[in-house]
Scaffold this motif. Structure first.
Motif, PDB file in Angstrom:
ATOM      1  N   ARG A  21      40.736  43.839  30.825  1.00 19.84           N
ATOM      2  CA  ARG A  21      41.260  42.492  32.027  1.00 19.84           C
ATOM      3  C   ARG A  21      39.854  41.372  32.062  1.00 19.84           C
ATOM      4  NH1 ARG A  21      43.084  40.003  34.801  1.00 19.84           N
ATOM      5  NH2 ARG A  21      42.973  39.540  37.471  1.00 19.84           N
ATOM      6  N   ILE A  22      39.287  41.338  31.573  1.00 16.18           N
ATOM      7  CA  ILE A  22      38.364  40.027  31.072  1.00 16.18           C
ATOM      8  C   ILE A  22      38.765  39.052  30.468  1.00 16.18           C
ATOM      9  CG2 ILE A  22      35.895  38.705  30.617  1.00 16.18           C
ATOM     10  CD1 ILE A  22      34.095  41.944  31.657  1.00 16.18           C
ATOM     11  N   THR A  23      39.453  39.671  29.708  1.00 17.39           N
ATOM     12  CA  THR A  23      40.341  38.390  27.946  1.00 17.39           C
ATOM     13  C   THR A  23      41.988  38.096  29.013  1.00 17.39           C
ATOM     14  OG1 THR A  23      39.494  39.682  26.552  1.00 17.39           O
ATOM     15  CG2 THR A  23      41.074  38.339  25.840  1.00 17.39           C
ATOM     16  N   GLN A  24      41.966  39.093  29.651  1.00 20.04           N
ATOM     17  CA  GLN A  24      42.330  37.736  30.067  1.00 20.04           C
ATOM     18  C   GLN A  24      43.202  37.625  30.972  1.00 20.04           C
ATOM     19  OE1 GLN A  24      44.296  42.055  32.503  1.00 20.04           O
ATOM     20  NE2 GLN A  24      45.622  42.793  30.729  1.00 20.04           N
ATOM     21  N   TRP A  25      41.860  37.970  32.074  1.00 20.09           N
ATOM     22  CA  TRP A  25      41.967  35.727  32.776  1.00 20.09           C
ATOM     23  C   TRP A  25      41.417  35.307  32.216  1.00 20.09           C
ATOM     24  CZ3 TRP A  25      36.530  33.773  33.440  1.00 20.09           C
ATOM     25  CH2 TRP A  25      36.877  32.909  34.745  1.00 20.09           C
ATOM     26  N   LEU A  26      40.753  35.198  31.470  1.00 15.69           N
ATOM     27  CA  LEU A  26      40.237  33.765  30.427  1.00 15.69           C
ATOM     28  C   LEU A  26      41.615  34.088  29.769  1.00 15.69           C
ATOM     29  CD1 LEU A  26      37.543  34.876  28.047  1.00 15.69           C
ATOM     30  CD2 LEU A  26      37.829  33.468  29.359  1.00 15.69           C
ATOM     31  N   GLN A  87      33.321  31.925  42.033  1.00 14.99           N
ATOM     32  CA  GLN A  87      34.433  31.989  42.815  1.00 14.99           C
ATOM     33  C   GLN A  87      35.578  32.036  42.507  1.00 14.99           C
ATOM     34  OE1 GLN A  87      32.720  28.062  45.139  1.00 14.99           O
ATOM     35  NE2 GLN A  87      31.996  29.518  47.028  1.00 14.99           N
ATOM     36  N   GLN A  88      35.941  31.371  41.791  1.00 16.88           N
ATOM     37  CA  GLN A  88      37.043  31.493  41.477  1.00 16.88           C
ATOM     38  C   GLN A  88      37.002  32.714  40.455  1.00 16.88           C
ATOM     39  OE1 GLN A  88      39.297  28.517  38.316  1.00 16.88           O
ATOM     40  NE2 GLN A  88      40.575  29.492  37.630  1.00 16.88           N
ATOM     41  N   ALA A  89      36.178  33.394  39.763  1.00 15.54           N
ATOM     42  CA  ALA A  89      36.330  34.430  39.233  1.00 15.54           C
ATOM     43  C   ALA A  89      36.421  35.665  40.033  1.00 15.54           C
ATOM     44  CB  ALA A  89      35.425  34.436  38.008  1.00 15.54           C
ATOM     45  N   ALA A  90      35.700  35.198  41.262  1.00 11.50           N
ATOM     46  CA  ALA A  90      36.059  36.497  42.121  1.00 11.50           C
ATOM     47  C   ALA A  90      37.170  36.681  42.492  1.00 11.50           C
ATOM     48  CB  ALA A  90      34.441  36.296  43.319  1.00 11.50           C
ATOM     49  N   ARG A  91      38.079  35.409  43.361  1.00  9.45           N
ATOM     50  CA  ARG A  91      39.003  35.928  43.575  1.00  9.45           C
ATOM     51  C   ARG A  91      39.937  36.306  43.201  1.00  9.45           C
ATOM     52  NH1 ARG A  91      38.013  30.270  44.970  1.00  9.45           N
ATOM     53  NH2 ARG A  91      38.948  29.381  43.440  1.00  9.45           N
ATOM     54  N   GLU A  92      40.116  35.876  41.530  1.00  8.71           N
ATOM     55  CA  GLU A  92      40.863  35.931  40.437  1.00  8.71           C
ATOM     56  C   GLU A  92      41.171  37.380  40.339  1.00  8.71           C
ATOM     57  OE1 GLU A  92      42.136  32.401  37.689  1.00  8.71           O
ATOM     58  OE2 GLU A  92      42.500  31.124  39.401  1.00  8.71           O
ATOM     59  N   LEU A  93      39.585  37.854  39.350  1.00  6.29           N
ATOM     60  CA  LEU A  93      38.904  39.238  39.431  1.00  6.29           C
ATOM     61  C   LEU A  93      38.948  40.081  40.417  1.00  6.29           C
ATOM     62  CD1 LEU A  93      36.793  38.539  36.158  1.00  6.29           C
ATOM     63  CD2 LEU A  93      39.188  38.912  36.271  1.00  6.29           C
ATOM     64  N   GLU A  94      39.223  40.244  41.617  1.00  8.27           N
ATOM     65  CA  GLU A  94      38.795  40.695  42.904  1.00  8.27           C
ATOM     66  C   GLU A  94      37.714  42.115  42.526  1.00  8.27           C
ATOM     67  OE1 GLU A  94      42.273  42.130  42.814  1.00  8.27           O
ATOM     68  OE2 GLU A  94      43.718  41.111  44.399  1.00  8.27           O
ATOM     69  N   THR A  95      36.699  41.157  42.446  1.00  5.03           N
ATOM     70  CA  THR A  95      35.206  41.931  42.118  1.00  5.03           C
ATOM     71  C   THR A  95      34.519  40.987  42.026  1.00  5.03           C
ATOM     72  OG1 THR A  95      33.974  43.193  40.592  1.00  5.03           O
ATOM     73  CG2 THR A  95      34.668  40.936  39.592  1.00  5.03           C
ATOM     74  N   GLU A  96      32.888  41.314  42.616  1.00  5.06           N
ATOM     75  CA  GLU A  96      31.657  40.347  43.059  1.00  5.06           C
ATOM     76  C   GLU A  96      31.364  39.983  41.279  1.00  5.06           C
ATOM     77  OE1 GLU A  96      27.117  41.724  43.295  1.00  5.06           O
ATOM     78  OE2 GLU A  96      28.671  42.941  43.475  1.00  5.06           O
TER      79      GLU A  96
END
Length: 128
Positions: A21-26, A87-96
């Motif tokens: 999931r982290i790789t997909q976000w990247l 802040q961008q990661a929290a929005r897009e990954l929907e996690t803390e």
């Protein structure tokens, strides 16, 4: 480090998201993302973001089983400071997401962190 000064690198901590999931976000951020090498739970990538080559490292389970870190080893990221990326990661990954409250300047409190979840942004003390 002043409030608006660009950080020399960016590091965030992501709660409860898989490497995939982290790789997909990247990949969604990058023009290209090439896996460089892996060693256990540490994964190195070469990313091209906004025309800049940026070394990226993901370290799984860096703080207990829940947290993974992403380190963008460059001052050429799209973000001025760690909090912008978090802040961008929290929005897009929907996690803390957590990140250091300052830029690792001498005299700063190393236990003072930003905690970002949804629209909530708060300073906390986090002893990893």
């Amino acid at each position: 480090m002043t409030e608006d000064q660009r950080h020399p690198d960016i590091e965030i901590y992501i709660k409860d998201r898989s490497l995939e999931r982290i790789t997909q976000w990247l990949e969604s951020l990058c023009e290209s993302l090439q896996r460089d090498f892996e060693q256990g739970q540490v994964h190195h990538f070469n990313a091209r973001i906004s025309g800049c080559e940026i070394p990226v490292m993901i370290h799984e389970k860096v703080s207990g089983k829940a947290w993974s870190s992403i380190w963008f080893n460059s001052d050429q990221t799209p973000w001025i400071k760690d909090l912008d990326c978090a802040q961008q990661a929290a929005r897009e990954l929907e996690t803390e997401i957590r990140c250091i409250a300052s830029g690792w300047t001498s005299g700063d409190d190393p236990d003072e962190w930003w905690r970002i979840e949804g629209d909530t942004v708060e300073k906390i003390h986090w002893r990893t």
